[in-house]
Design a protein around this motif. Structure first.
Motif, mmCIF file in Angstrom:
data_model
loop_
_atom_site.group_PDB
_atom_site.id
_atom_site.type_symbol
_atom_site.label_atom_id
_atom_site.label_comp_id
_atom_site.label_asym_id
_atom_site.label_seq_id
_atom_site.Cartn_x
_atom_site.Cartn_y
_atom_site.Cartn_z
ATOM 1 N N LEU A 63 0.811 -1.288 0.208
ATOM 2 C CA LEU A 63 0.601 0.266 0.164
ATOM 3 C C LEU A 63 0.695 1.137 0.222
ATOM 4 N N LEU A 64 2.019 1.186 0.926
ATOM 5 C CA LEU A 64 2.820 2.426 0.832
ATOM 6 C C LEU A 64 3.890 2.435 -0.589
ATOM 7 N N ALA A 65 4.067 1.296 -1.240
ATOM 8 C CA ALA A 65 5.225 1.196 -2.124
ATOM 9 C C ALA A 65 4.137 1.936 -3.232
ATOM 10 N N VAL A 66 2.854 1.383 -3.570
ATOM 11 C CA VAL A 66 2.138 1.090 -4.967
ATOM 12 C C VAL A 66 1.155 2.268 -4.355
ATOM 13 N N GLY A 67 0.442 1.904 -4.061
ATOM 14 C CA GLY A 67 -1.107 2.407 -3.467
ATOM 15 C C GLY A 67 -1.095 3.376 -3.235
ATOM 16 N N LEU A 68 -0.229 4.016 -2.206
ATOM 17 C CA LEU A 68 -0.246 5.760 -2.453
ATOM 18 C C LEU A 68 0.272 6.941 -2.748
ATOM 19 N N PRO A 69 1.795 6.390 -3.588
ATOM 20 C CA PRO A 69 1.687 6.893 -4.742
ATOM 21 C C PRO A 69 1.103 6.918 -6.148
ATOM 22 N N VAL A 70 0.244 6.014 -6.009
ATOM 23 C CA VAL A 70 -0.715 6.254 -7.582
ATOM 24 C C VAL A 70 -2.153 7.291 -7.080
ATOM 25 N N LEU A 71 -2.150 7.284 -6.457
ATOM 26 C CA LEU A 71 -3.004 6.916 -5.498
ATOM 27 C C LEU A 71 -3.352 8.893 -5.683
ATOM 28 N N PHE A 233 -3.660 -1.791 -5.040
ATOM 29 C CA PHE A 233 -3.986 -1.601 -5.902
ATOM 30 C C PHE A 233 -5.574 -1.026 -6.117
ATOM 31 N N PHE A 234 -5.990 -2.533 -6.622
ATOM 32 C CA PHE A 234 -7.111 -2.354 -6.334
ATOM 33 C C PHE A 234 -8.441 -1.680 -5.140
ATOM 34 N N SER A 235 -7.993 -2.132 -4.319
ATOM 35 C CA SER A 235 -9.071 -1.696 -2.599
ATOM 36 C C SER A 235 -8.832 0.005 -2.738
ATOM 37 N N LEU A 236 -7.638 0.914 -3.489
ATOM 38 C CA LEU A 236 -8.276 1.984 -3.354
ATOM 39 C C LEU A 236 -8.767 2.425 -4.233
ATOM 40 N N SER A 237 -9.026 1.700 -5.424
ATOM 41 C CA SER A 237 -10.210 2.117 -6.513
ATOM 42 C C SER A 237 -9.345 2.545 -7.809
#
Length: 454
Positions: A63-71, A233-237
């Motif tokens: 989540l920190l490495a991919v999810g939040l930067p892409v969000l 990735f998917f859980s953050l839409s």
């Protein structure tokens, strides 16, 4: 021929004023988009399969490495472009190629909504029959579920979900989406906590909690890392255009960095509380957490029937799922509605009526394929519902996620100013977008599409 990048007003809104979120309203709406049904039946399954708390820890890292930067990238592109998921790319780059790639972020949520509304309808139906006690009149819950998805009632509830979703989006950004999420997200938290307390007071619940919170690092594999990446990735839409569209309604004074952290925390909290509900329940009643929809609509009703006040808590559980699904359907519908309004110059109400009706009609074959007229048909071993899910979730969304990382990392020169990060954090964010996130998202795509070698 209609120009997909029509931009006749100085603000790029085709003469129509765009809505605007308040700061708190935006956070509620974005969290509502992120939380959904997957965290209630997919998260427990993959967490139990890959080592309990060990997988949860891995999920946080992803989540920190991919999810939040892409969000953060999606929010920044949306606010910077002040348009829909396609036109924002075009306005910030001046390239029709990027605008065309952005259109995939409009197509994806439209396809997802067409079949997601079907499952959301199941939750509403089960909430109603649970509160009324009808769910527990027949102990064979598998037969009941099979009979339901094979009947025309499934289409009725699909229509109800689309009608409710369309009505909320019809009301507008502040009067509809924001107000709706400000009511449902706190309500969702209350229901989660009520269910957690109820489940934890069951005799034997401690075994399930221990299974969830005790790490088993021996079960972590390369596959589990890819699964954690995909779920983060998917859980953050991400890749759905929802966060980009919502970002276009955010005030310039809103800190996108702080908003990103708040959304990530909200998604993480929902997943954690979901685990505290599902794992103790499966432990107490000897259920298998890997059943997916079968767990929710067959096994858990059997568990509720054995609880004191089971109809009440069963109803609350399915109401919880309905809340989570509706906050997601609203964000999914807003993406193509914003696109239609910006592209064709329609007012919001016209866009809502046309897009909602079209999405409902496109979803009918999926509805009929799960147990109705087309239930016996399959193509390549998948039903129409399964194919729609596969194409949207495993193909379109990872591609869209890759597009936004490359765009914000390499193409758009205004990313630093829009993201609002200080120099050091911007360098970290840019490094993640340029070198880490694209590689990991590509791996998620290859894994989800079944293109990685065994």
């Amino acid at each position: 021929m209609t120009d997909l990048h029509k931009d006749s007003s100085p603000n790029g809104d085709n003469g129509q004023s765009r809505g605007k979120f308040t700061s708190s309203g935006f956070i509620f709406a974005a969290i509502g988009s992120a939380v959904g049904l997957g965290n209630m039946w997919k998260f427990p399954y993959i967490t139990g399969l890959y080592g309990g708390a060990a997988f949860f820890f891995l999920f946080i890292i992803c989540l920190l490495a991919v999810g939040l930067p892409v969000l953060l990238a999606e929010l920044a592109v949306g606010r910077g472009g002040r348009g829909n998921a396609s036109s924002s790319y075009y306005r910030l780059s001046g390239s029709k190629l990027w605008g065309g790639l952005g259109f995939l972020s409009v197509l994806g949520p439209f396809v997802i909504l067409s079949f997601y509304a079907i499952v959301a309808g199941w939750t509403l139906h089960y909430a109603v029959i649970s509160f009324t006690g009808k769910l527990f009149e027949n102990a064979d819950f598998g037969v009941r579920f099979g009979g339901f998805i094979g009947s025309w009632m499934i289409v009725f509830w699909q229509f109800v979900v689309m009608l409710l979703t369309g009505w909320i989006v019809w009301l507008g950004v502040s009067s509809g989406i924001e107000r709706f999420n400000k009511i449902l997200i706190p309500g969702l938290v209350i229901l989660l906590l009520v269910m957690v307390v109820r489940v934890l007071t069951l005799e034997g619940a401690g075994e399930g909690v221990s299974f969830f919170l005790r790490p088993d690092f021996s079960k972590l594999t390369a596959e589990s890392a890819l699964v954690a990446l995909g779920h983060a990735f998917f859980s953050l839409s991400l890749g759905m255009g929802a966060m980009m569209t919502y970002g276009s309604y955010v005030d310039r004074r809103q800190s996108l960095g702080a908003a990103t952290l708040a959304i990530g925390f909200g998604d993480l909290l929902y997943a954690f509380l979901a685990g505290l509900i599902i794992f103790p329940t499966t432990a107490v009643f000897g259920l298998e957490a890997s059943q997916g929809p079968g767990l929710v609509f067959v096994a858990l009703p059997a568990a509720f029937s054995a609880m004191p006040l089971g109809s009440l808590f069963g109803g609350l559980f399915f109401l919880l799922l309905a809340f989570a699904s509706l906050t997601s359907t609203v964000s999914l519908l807003e993406v193509p509605v914003a696109f239609a309004s910006d592209t064709f110059g329609w007012n919001r109400r016209t866009s809502v009526i046309i897009v909602t009706l079209l999405c409902f009609l496109v979803g009918l074959p999926s509805s009929f394929s799960v147990g109705g007229l087309y239930s016996g048909l399959s193509f390549g071993g998948k039903s129409f519902f399964d194919w729609m899910d596969f194409v949207a979730s495993n193909i379109l969304l990872p591609i869209c996620g890759l597009v936004v990382t490359l765009f914000a990392g390499y193409v758009w020169k205004g990313a630093a100013e829009e993201a609002g990060l200080n120099a050091w954090w911007f360098k970290v964010w840019l490094f993640m977008l340029r070198f880490v996130a694209p590689l990991l998202v590509l791996l998620v795509f290859l894994y989800s599409a079944g293109l990685l070698p065994d």
